[in-house]
Design an enzyme around this catalytic site. Structure first.
Site, PDB file in Angstrom:
ATOM      1  N   VAL A 271       5.465  -2.394   5.359  1.00 19.78           N
ATOM      2  CA  VAL A 271       4.775  -1.306   6.048  1.00 19.78           C
ATOM      3  C   VAL A 271       3.406  -1.190   5.397  1.00 19.78           C
ATOM      4  O   VAL A 271       3.302  -0.921   4.205  1.00 19.78           O
ATOM      5  CB  VAL A 271       5.555   0.019   5.940  1.00 19.78           C
ATOM      6  CG1 VAL A 271       4.826   1.116   6.708  1.00 19.78           C
ATOM      7  CG2 VAL A 271       6.970  -0.149   6.481  1.00 19.78           C
TER       8      VAL A 271
ATOM      9  N   ASN B 216       0.154 -25.818   0.632  1.00 24.55           N
ATOM     10  CA  ASN B 216       0.546 -27.215   0.822  1.00 24.55           C
ATOM     11  C   ASN B 216      -0.625 -28.106   1.218  1.00 24.55           C
ATOM     12  O   ASN B 216      -1.631 -28.129   0.548  1.00 24.55           O
ATOM     13  CB  ASN B 216       1.704 -27.295   1.819  1.00 24.55           C
ATOM     14  CG  ASN B 216       2.935 -26.581   1.303  1.00 24.55           C
ATOM     15  OD1 ASN B 216       3.192 -26.557   0.112  1.00 24.55           O
ATOM     16  ND2 ASN B 216       3.691 -25.961   2.193  1.00 24.55           N
TER      17      ASN B 216
ATOM     18  N   GLY C 286       0.378  -5.493  -1.691  1.00 24.66           N
ATOM     19  CA  GLY C 286       0.167  -4.149  -2.212  1.00 24.66           C
ATOM     20  C   GLY C 286      -0.922  -4.069  -3.264  1.00 24.66           C
ATOM     21  O   GLY C 286      -1.472  -5.085  -3.710  1.00 24.66           O
TER      22      GLY C 286
END
Length: 620
Positions: free
Chosen positions: A307, A506, A557
């Site tokens: 969220v 990658n 975050g």
């Protein structure tokens, strides 16, 4: 008399030697003069000395050094070094160092790091985690071998500023390795198939025993083989060592930017726009993850893996990040003071939850590798209501001062045996029902700006329905299918969505990112650069997002050093562009009515079909 004769001979010999020395010195002077003339040294010295007489620079020899450094040969690569280092969560990953010969001196220019994995296994068995770790260790070992041997030999003597040439060579090298890896996988499959056939033929040839239990077991085994459980979505095979390609390509871009004495984001912008420098650069909007309520969270809710809070487009990055930090702190306060949590949180729980209301649960303070809080909830509305309460306490209004974003990660929730998504523990929804879930959620929380991976990529019809239903109200992005940027360019069957969340992992190359973002820009689709789960301390991702001019950047975050470093880099770039007068304004959000767009596409397709048919008839 004899003495006088010897003396005369000695003097004559000395005269001859002096004459030869004079001839040698004269020749050397002529050779030196010719050498300097051929390199235009007198002409250059005259030019710079005449100019300096009028300029009167404060640092006399520094001015001379700068003048002649511009006339030096371009730097060339002398050495590549691959190393194993640790990422933000203590797992091994790859680093590439680049050394160049600059003005006859060999110098270490820079290094780059790349994540060894796009996703981190959660709630997996110990055996699966151990196997995953062994595979990563082996992949890093192979990548280091590629860099220190083949790639080092391939790029020695080449200029690091030619990104397109370097990426072309890297692509050719990887194509050969990928082909060999595919052959190896096919050989392993054939061998496994032969072993299974041999076991099956041996079992059929063996005489049936007198007991009844063993035949029943065989019958059960055969029935399982006849009616297999629908498998989960197969993961794309990753070529072992492929991270060497992406890490080396990024290292070359950073080296070129350092040698050209410019920030990496400007170098990337020049690469994308064919060396045409943009007058202004608008910074991407940060998507800051506040809560994680996905499948690995302790509560019943599975759907909301991330969220996120998103600042409005008109707000500077500095104020936007500060606003996101304030919301995160307020959410943590509300979680620690459980009496202030929304009344719906914890409904339907038994004694354990009632006890949790009296004392804060330690689970609520668990910090995810994404840099956000991992929390448990019972319904879709509860985490959103929690953030809404936090914004209210901060006098912020959702939908005006801040927006919401949701990473659904629906591909992690599919139950193949039922063909449904387990949105909440024990609650399953079909793909068609998932569309209704999102429509209802947007109706309750119109401040939701983005939905990421709301469905699996196989649910093509539901993607179209969701896009046509909600496309005029929010952005719908795909992330799961973007694990491989190079394969994404080959695959044109992407879901019908507003844009893509790209990840640099990658075998992805800098040239690939430039091309895919140009392709998305041409199709009026939005590009987002997202950080992988296993993030490193290398903050180049922010420069890539700014240089590529992506609309959003998804960094996780505002906790954990490796993620905060990227937010700090974004702040530094904003300050730098502001001082130089090159900070552009972001575009306003425009949600598209895709039903009208589909009609236009159908009309264009019909028109092109008509023109083709008419051309064929004329030719006939």
């Amino acid at each position: 008399m004899e003495y006088c004769g010897n003396r005369a001979a000695g003097e004559q010999q000395q005269q001859q030697q002096q004459q030869q020395r004079r001839f040698t010195i004269t020749d050397l002077k002529h050779q030196a003069a010719e050498y300097y003339r051929s390199n235009e040294v007198p002409q250059r010295l005259e030019e710079v000395l005449n100019a300096m007489f009028y300029q009167r620079p404060e640092d006399f020899y520094g001015h001379l050094a700068n003048y002649f450094s511009e006339l030096s040969k371009p730097p060339v690569i002398t050495r590549l070094v691959g190393k194993k280092v640790l990422d933000g969560i203590g797992r091994p990953t790859l680093e590439v160092e680049v050394s160049c010969r600059v003005r006859n001196c060999v110098k270490r220019i820079c290094s780059s790091m790349i994540s060894s994995h796009a996703e981190i296994l959660e709630n997996a068995s110990p055996e699966a985690i151990d196997a995953d770790e062994r595979e990563r260790e082996e992949s890093i070992k192979i990548a280091i071998e590629w860099i220190n041997e083949s790639l080092n030999e391939m790029f020695t003597g080449l200029q690091p500023t030619d990104q397109h040439k370097a990426d072309e060579l890297l692509g050719e090298y990887f194509a050969k390795k990928a082909e060999a890896d595919e052959e190896r996988r096919e050989a392993e499959k054939e061998k496994e198939k032969e072993n299974q056939e041999a076991e099956a033929s041996g079992a059929s040839a063996a005489p049936a025993p007198s007991g009844k239990k063993k035949p029943n077991k065989a019958a059960k085994k055969l029935s399982v083989l006849e009616k297999p459980i629908p498998p989960a979505e197969p993961a794309e095979p990753v070529v072992m060592g492929s991270m060497a390609i992406g890490c080396t390509s990024l290292a070359f871009a950073k080296t070129a930017a350092t040698l050209r004495d410019m920030p990496l984001y400007l170098h990337i912008a020049l690469l994308k726009h064919d060396q045409e420098s943009p007058k202004e650069l608008a910074l991407p909007l940060p998507m800051a993850t506040v809560l994680s309520c996905g499948k690995s969270s302790p509560g019943k809710l599975n759907l909301l893996k991330e969220v996120m809070v998103i600042p409005p487009h008109w707000l500077p990055v500095k104020q936007g990040v500060e606003r996101c930090v304030d919301i995160q702190r307020e959410v943590m306060k509300l979680l620690s003071q459980t009496t202030n949590m929304p009344s719906s949180v914890g409904e339907g729980k038994k004694t354990s939850r009632d006890a949790a209301k009296k004392a804060p649960s330690p689970v609520l303070k668990k910090m995810s590798h994404l840099g956000c809080l991992v929390t448990g909830f019972e319904s879709l509305e509860q985490p959103l209501a929690l953030i809404q309460s936090a914004c209210t306490h901060l006098s912020l209004e959702l939908g005006i001062d801040v927006y919401l974003g949701i990473n659904c990660a629906a591909h992690e929730l599919i139950d193949c045996s039922k063909g449904k998504y387990e949105v909440i523990l024990g609650t399953f929804k079909s793909p068609d029902e998932m569309v209704d879930v999102y429509v209802d959620l947007i109706r309750k929380f119109p401040s939701i700006m983005t939905l990421i991976d709301p469905l699996r990529k196989e649910d093509c019809q539901q993607w179209i329905t969701l896009r046509n239903t909600l496309g005029s109200k929010c952005y719908i992005f795909a992330e799961e299918l973007c694990k491989s940027v190079s394969k994404l360019m080959e695959n044109h069957n992407t879901p019908k969505c507003s844009g893509l969340v790209l990840k640099y992992t990658n075998e992805a190359k800098i040239s690939d990112l430039c091309k895919i973002t140009q392709l998305l820009d041409g199709r009026k689709r939005i590009s987002i650069l997202g950080s992988p789960d296993g993030e490193t301390s290398d903050d180049s991702l922010v420069d890539l997002a700014v240089g590529l001019r992506t609309r959003f950047i998804k960094l996780g975050g505002l906790s954990r050093g490796e993620r905060v470093a990227k937010y700090n880099r974004l702040l530094a770039i904003e300050e730098e562009l502001g001082k130089n007068g090159r900070l552009g304004e972001r575009e306003d959000h425009e949600f598209v009515d895709y039903t009208e767009e589909e009609e236009e596409e159908e009309e264009e397709e019909l028109e092109s079909t008509y023109i083709t048919a008419r051309t064929e008839r004329s030719a006939t």
